[in-house]
Design a protein around this motif. Structure first.
Motif, short mmCIF file in Angstrom:
data_model
loop_
_atom_site.label_atom_id
_atom_site.label_comp_id
_atom_site.label_asym_id
_atom_site.label_seq_id
_atom_site.Cartn_x
_atom_site.Cartn_y
_atom_site.Cartn_z
N UNK A 130 0.82 -1.21 0.00
CA UNK A 130 0.00 0.00 0.00
C UNK A 130 0.85 1.26 0.00
N UNK A 131 0.46 2.22 -0.82
CA UNK A 131 1.23 3.43 -1.00
C UNK A 131 1.03 4.37 0.18
N UNK A 132 2.14 4.82 0.77
CA UNK A 132 2.12 5.82 1.83
C UNK A 132 3.16 6.89 1.52
N UNK A 133 3.16 7.98 2.29
CA UNK A 133 4.10 9.07 2.06
C UNK A 133 5.55 8.61 2.18
N UNK B 1 6.79 14.15 -6.90
CA UNK B 1 6.41 15.43 -6.28
C UNK B 1 4.89 15.59 -6.30
N UNK B 2 4.27 15.34 -7.43
CA UNK B 2 2.82 15.46 -7.50
C UNK B 2 2.12 14.40 -6.67
N UNK B 3 2.68 13.19 -6.63
CA UNK B 3 2.09 12.15 -5.78
C UNK B 3 2.12 12.58 -4.32
N UNK B 4 3.16 13.31 -3.92
CA UNK B 4 3.22 13.83 -2.55
C UNK B 4 2.02 14.73 -2.27
N UNK B 5 1.66 15.58 -3.23
CA UNK B 5 0.45 16.40 -3.05
C UNK B 5 -0.78 15.52 -2.90
N UNK B 6 -0.91 14.51 -3.75
CA UNK B 6 -2.10 13.66 -3.72
C UNK B 6 -2.16 12.79 -2.47
N UNK B 7 -1.00 12.57 -1.84
CA UNK B 7 -0.99 11.87 -0.56
C UNK B 7 -1.10 12.84 0.62
N UNK C 163 -7.19 14.35 2.80
CA UNK C 163 -6.53 13.08 2.54
C UNK C 163 -7.37 12.23 1.59
N UNK C 164 -8.68 12.25 1.73
CA UNK C 164 -9.56 11.48 0.84
C UNK C 164 -9.69 12.14 -0.53
N UNK C 165 -9.94 13.45 -0.57
CA UNK C 165 -10.17 14.12 -1.84
C UNK C 165 -8.92 14.09 -2.73
N UNK C 166 -7.76 14.26 -2.13
CA UNK C 166 -6.53 14.21 -2.91
C UNK C 166 -6.17 12.77 -3.27
N UNK C 167 -6.27 11.87 -2.30
CA UNK C 167 -5.84 10.50 -2.54
C UNK C 167 -6.70 9.75 -3.55
N UNK C 168 -7.97 10.07 -3.61
CA UNK C 168 -8.84 9.37 -4.56
C UNK C 168 -8.57 9.78 -6.00
N UNK C 169 -7.80 10.82 -6.21
CA UNK C 169 -7.38 11.15 -7.58
C UNK C 169 -6.44 10.09 -8.14
#
Length: 421
Positions: free
Chosen positions: A67-70, A279-285, A340-346
């Motif tokens: 599972x993906x985490x920061x 970098x962008x994945x960091x935003x989404x996480x 965390x949900x709104x960004x991560x679900x992207x």
């Protein structure tokens, strides 16, 4: 000393010409202030380096699997704008040397945005690569020259392609090409031709964004007045669906609503493709990040902030020996859950239970169990042993899904004291 940050955004607000659709914090005809701005930017970076210290090293290879985490992400530095490639190599070197005291260059994914119209030559690109920049993102937008002129872009399709090939020869292997669909006068046939040329070029990474008409921009005024027409919603949706189909067939994995990277044969559904932008994945996480430069935003829970917008105001604030922050906002625990949900679900991998607990300190189902069950029943969300993610239909109706997490919070007072960042 405050805890270090692993993600750093650096804003360069200068442009040769401001595009008709742009509402970013950018300024044309200020080339004479670049040197003073770079000096101020390095001073701001030095101030944060003294407060924060240096970020820890990158995670071992292979830790980006589900599972993906920061913690699975590399440290990152991102030069955005505006047009960072309006800076000389010596100026970029100064900025990166100052940034290295916060995020180690040798460990980091280091990206610069670039306008094909401002990249001087292949030698300049080789210089960028030699400074430690290992990822470059070109704002192409379209391969249709008449539309490029309507948008106010300063390059042609042929120049964009030539610059991309120069970057390959200069040693860049991690190259992103940005495009916009739903542009003025754009037809499905034109979009198909753009996708054909894009796929022929075979960049490692592709970003595709639907045009947003931002109030106050020249393009918004032109569309509102009727002097320019844009495709209707059905045509724009058809363009997106065509991109999904064509890029998948060409071997690209969609890992976020607007982003694709070449897929390895062994990639699983729960993994990021190797070429994903960390970098962008960091935003989404919903990770903490530092923003430096005029108008840059930063986020360190439980606060977010943004810097003053104007170049002169920014330079003056730094020269006065203070951080150039214009406004700071407090974030609540509910904000943390929602974002965390709104960004991560992207992300196509969605939000794992491990990530939500690591970021928010609570079990995902304890906060959003009823909402998840309802969205699964509606066919908009998938839930399994790893976490939750949007279904294909859910991605098309993403705003409806996101709204459920905003209005149906189930936070109880009993669990608030255990918040962890």
């Amino acid at each position: 000393m405050m805890n270090p940050v692993r993600h750093l955004y650096i804003h360069v607000p200068f442009c040769q010409r401001r595009c008709a659709y742009c509402d970013f914090n950018t300024y044309a005809n200020l080339e004479h202030r670049i040197a003073a701005y770079v000096e101020a930017l390095c001073q701001e970076l030095d101030s944060y380096a003294r407060q924060l210290g240096r970020a820890p090293a990158a995670p071992p290879e292979g830790t980006a699997a589900a599972p993906l985490t920061r913690a699975a992400l590399r440290p990152t530095i991102f030069l955005g704008g505006g047009t960072p490639t309006m800076l000389s190599l010596a100026q970029i070197e100064r900025v990166l040397q100052a940034a290295d005291a916060i995020v180690p260059l040798a460990e980091a994914e280091v990206t610069t945005e670039a306008n094909p119209g401002t990249v001087i030559d292949e030698a300049y690109l080789r210089g960028l690569r030699s400074l430690g920049i290992n990822r470059i993102s070109f704002g192409v937008q379209t391969f249709h020259d008449p539309t490029l002129r309507v948008l106010g872009r300063i390059h042609t399709a042929a120049e964009a392609i030539a610059t991309y090939r120069q970057a390959l020869r200069a040693g860049f292997t991690r190259i992103n090409l940005d495009f916009i669909f739903g542009l003025p006068g754009q037809t499905l046939a034109q979009w198909t031709q753009t996708l054909d040329r894009l796929i022929d070029l075979a960049p490692e990474h592709v970003s595709l964004y639907s045009l947003i008409l931002e109030p106050g921009t020249p393009l918004h005024r032109q569309v509102t007045s009727g002097s320019v027409r844009v495709p209707d919603d059905d045509t724009t949706a058809a363009m997106y669906e065509l991109a999904l189909e064509r890029l998948a067939a060409a071997g690209y994995a969609q890992y976020e609503i607007s982003n694709w990277a070449r897929a390895a044969a062994t990639s699983g559904d729960q993994e990021l493709p190797a070429g994903a932008c960390h970098h962008n994945v960091a935003y989404w996480l919903n990770a903490d990040y530092l923003g430096c430069g005029a108008g840059a935003h930063g986020h360190r829970y439980p606060q977010r902030w943004h810097n003053v917008l104007g170049v002169e105001d920014y330079i003056a604030a730094v020269r006065q020996g203070r951080l150039p922050i214009a406004e700071t906002s407090a974030l609540s625990e509910d904000d943390l859950f929602e974002e965390t949900m709104l960004m991560g679900l992207r992300l196509n991998v969605g939000v794992s239970y491990a990530h939500f607990r690591e970021r928010c300190g609570h079990d995902l189902r304890a906060i959003y169990g009823a909402t998840i069950d309802e969205l699964v029943e509606l066919g908009l969300l998938t839930a399994d042993a790893v976490g939750v993610r949007l279904t294909p239909r859910g991605r098309m109706l993403g705003n409806e899904v996101f709204a459920r997490f905003l209005r149906e919070r189930t936070t109880s007072e009993a669990i608030r004291p255990s918040l962890r960042t």
